[in-house]
Design an enzyme around this catalytic site. Structure first.
Site, PDB file in Angstrom:
ATOM      1  N   ASP A   1       1.195  50.779  27.917  1.00  0.00           N
ATOM      2  CA  ASP A   1       0.470  51.409  29.022  1.00  0.00           C
ATOM      3  C   ASP A   1       1.416  51.557  30.219  1.00  0.00           C
ATOM      4  O   ASP A   1       2.185  50.650  30.532  1.00  0.00           O
ATOM      5  CB  ASP A   1      -0.737  50.527  29.397  1.00  0.00           C
ATOM      6  CG  ASP A   1      -1.734  51.241  30.287  1.00  0.00           C
ATOM      7  OD1 ASP A   1      -2.888  51.415  29.860  1.00  0.00           O
ATOM      8  OD2 ASP A   1      -1.363  51.629  31.419  1.00  0.00           O
TER       9      ASP A   1
ATOM     10  N   ASN B   1     -13.059  51.413  26.971  1.00  0.00           N
ATOM     11  CA  ASN B   1     -13.967  52.046  27.921  1.00  0.00           C
ATOM     12  C   ASN B   1     -14.444  53.398  27.388  1.00  0.00           C
ATOM     13  O   ASN B   1     -13.629  54.200  26.921  1.00  0.00           O
ATOM     14  CB  ASN B   1     -13.256  52.258  29.262  1.00  0.00           C
ATOM     15  CG  ASN B   1     -12.750  50.951  29.857  1.00  0.00           C
ATOM     16  OD1 ASN B   1     -13.390  49.916  29.737  1.00  0.00           O
ATOM     17  ND2 ASN B   1     -11.582  50.993  30.486  1.00  0.00           N
TER      18      ASN B   1
ATOM     19  N   HIS C   1      -9.184  55.275  23.219  1.00  0.00           N
ATOM     20  CA  HIS C   1      -8.048  54.340  23.178  1.00  0.00           C
ATOM     21  C   HIS C   1      -8.571  52.926  23.316  1.00  0.00           C
ATOM     22  O   HIS C   1      -9.520  52.666  24.051  1.00  0.00           O
ATOM     23  CB  HIS C   1      -7.020  54.646  24.270  1.00  0.00           C
ATOM     24  CG  HIS C   1      -7.608  54.847  25.632  1.00  0.00           C
ATOM     25  ND1 HIS C   1      -8.223  56.013  26.016  1.00  0.00           N
ATOM     26  CD2 HIS C   1      -7.697  54.015  26.692  1.00  0.00           C
ATOM     27  CE1 HIS C   1      -8.654  55.906  27.251  1.00  0.00           C
ATOM     28  NE2 HIS C   1      -8.360  54.694  27.697  1.00  0.00           N
TER      29      HIS C   1
ATOM     30  N   HIS D   1      -7.500  49.286  24.549  1.00  0.00           N
ATOM     31  CA  HIS D   1      -6.517  48.511  25.304  1.00  0.00           C
ATOM     32  C   HIS D   1      -6.263  47.188  24.601  1.00  0.00           C
ATOM     33  O   HIS D   1      -7.213  46.498  24.200  1.00  0.00           O
ATOM     34  CB  HIS D   1      -7.047  48.179  26.710  1.00  0.00           C
ATOM     35  CG  HIS D   1      -7.210  49.347  27.619  1.00  0.00           C
ATOM     36  ND1 HIS D   1      -6.267  49.690  28.566  1.00  0.00           N
ATOM     37  CD2 HIS D   1      -8.206  50.246  27.747  1.00  0.00           C
ATOM     38  CE1 HIS D   1      -6.684  50.745  29.235  1.00  0.00           C
ATOM     39  NE2 HIS D   1      -7.871  51.109  28.758  1.00  0.00           N
TER      40      HIS D   1
ATOM     41  N   GLN E   1     -13.717  54.810  31.943  1.00  0.00           N
ATOM     42  CA  GLN E   1     -12.764  55.597  31.155  1.00  0.00           C
ATOM     43  C   GLN E   1     -12.155  56.687  32.033  1.00  0.00           C
ATOM     44  O   GLN E   1     -12.881  57.444  32.688  1.00  0.00           O
ATOM     45  CB  GLN E   1     -13.455  56.235  29.944  1.00  0.00           C
ATOM     46  CG  GLN E   1     -12.491  56.987  29.032  1.00  0.00           C
ATOM     47  CD  GLN E   1     -13.160  57.551  27.782  1.00  0.00           C
ATOM     48  OE1 GLN E   1     -14.394  57.636  27.704  1.00  0.00           O
ATOM     49  NE2 GLN E   1     -12.357  57.943  26.820  1.00  0.00           N
TER      50      GLN E   1
HETATM   51  P1  5GP Z   1      -8.980  53.989  30.676  1.00  0.00           P
HETATM   52  O1  5GP Z   1      -9.225  53.749  32.140  1.00  0.00           O
HETATM   53  O2  5GP Z   1      -9.290  55.428  30.298  1.00  0.00           O
HETATM   54  O3  5GP Z   1      -9.637  53.006  29.788  1.00  0.00           O
HETATM   55  O4  5GP Z   1      -7.427  53.748  30.471  1.00  0.00           O
HETATM   56  C1  5GP Z   1      -6.456  54.712  30.613  1.00  0.00           C
HETATM   57  C2  5GP Z   1      -5.129  53.986  30.581  1.00  0.00           C
HETATM   58  O5  5GP Z   1      -4.122  54.915  30.273  1.00  0.00           O
HETATM   59  C3  5GP Z   1      -4.741  53.344  31.922  1.00  0.00           C
HETATM   60  O6  5GP Z   1      -4.528  51.947  31.712  1.00  0.00           O
HETATM   61  C4  5GP Z   1      -3.479  54.081  32.334  1.00  0.00           C
HETATM   62  O7  5GP Z   1      -2.544  53.221  32.936  1.00  0.00           O
HETATM   63  C5  5GP Z   1      -2.978  54.618  31.018  1.00  0.00           C
HETATM   64  N1  5GP Z   1      -2.262  55.891  31.098  1.00  0.00           N
HETATM   65  C6  5GP Z   1      -2.696  57.021  31.724  1.00  0.00           C
HETATM   66  N2  5GP Z   1      -1.799  58.015  31.538  1.00  0.00           N
HETATM   67  C7  5GP Z   1      -0.801  57.489  30.770  1.00  0.00           C
HETATM   68  C8  5GP Z   1       0.400  58.054  30.236  1.00  0.00           C
HETATM   69  O8  5GP Z   1       0.747  59.217  30.434  1.00  0.00           O
HETATM   70  N3  5GP Z   1       1.170  57.221  29.485  1.00  0.00           N
HETATM   71  C9  5GP Z   1       0.833  55.910  29.250  1.00  0.00           C
HETATM   72  N4  5GP Z   1       1.678  55.177  28.498  1.00  0.00           N
HETATM   73  N5  5GP Z   1      -0.299  55.363  29.734  1.00  0.00           N
HETATM   74  C10 5GP Z   1      -1.101  56.139  30.487  1.00  0.00           C
END
Ligand code: 5GP
Ligand code: ZN
Length: 136
Positions: free
Chosen positions: A32, A88, A101, A103, A95
């Protein structure tokens, strides 16, 4: 199927480079960009599904197998003391990227992170009402 404008589709399928920890025919596991702790990773299916509701049963059934494999590796190499799996679905649930995805957040004693909710209270009757609402 990939979705044209989906960044995680592009990452999962190797069109955008990422720090990849694991890859097979169905998934890519990447670090991440905004890690909660050292080793914070995301399991991305290569096939697009916005969230758990869209995920195929076949892919869903494989996700935890991958998580277990990568978690074992992290425990061995990073010496983490625990692991949170967080997933999420929908804006209301936090999300931010609409491609499923999972985590993987390695935890270290006293790492100062919090992945918490405030426990509520309810009676057995209230639980039964909710149970009926769901299964009924
Ligand atoms: P969510 O909030 O949707 O559960 O998590 C999205 C996650 O994706 C976040 O922890 C954020 O840091 C990560 N993220 C967003 N864009 C990118 C990206 O371009 N590359 C990587 N490696 N992680 C990303
Ligand atoms: Zn996608």
């Amino acid at each position: 199927m990939k979705k044209e404008d989906c960044i995680f589709c592009k990452i999962a399928n190797g069109e955008i480079p990422s720090k990849t920890l694991y890859e097979d025919g169905d998934f890519r596991v990447i670090l991440d960009l905004g890690p909660a702790t050292k080793g914070h990773a995301l399991i991305l299916p290569k096939e697009h599904a916005a969230d758990l509701f869209e995920l195929s049963e076949e892919t869903a059934s494989k996700v935890l197998v991958v998580a277990r494999r990568v978690a074992a590796r992290m425990a061995e190499k990073l010496h983490c003391d625990g692991m949170n799996l967080v997933q999420n679905n929908g804006k209301a649930a936090g999300q931010t990227v609409p491609h499923f995805h999972l985590h993987m957040i390695p935890r270290y004693q006293d790492d100062g992170q919090q992945i918490n909710w405030v426990p509520g209270e309810c009676t057995q009757e209230e639980l039964e009402t909710v149970r009926r609402e769901i299964v009924g």
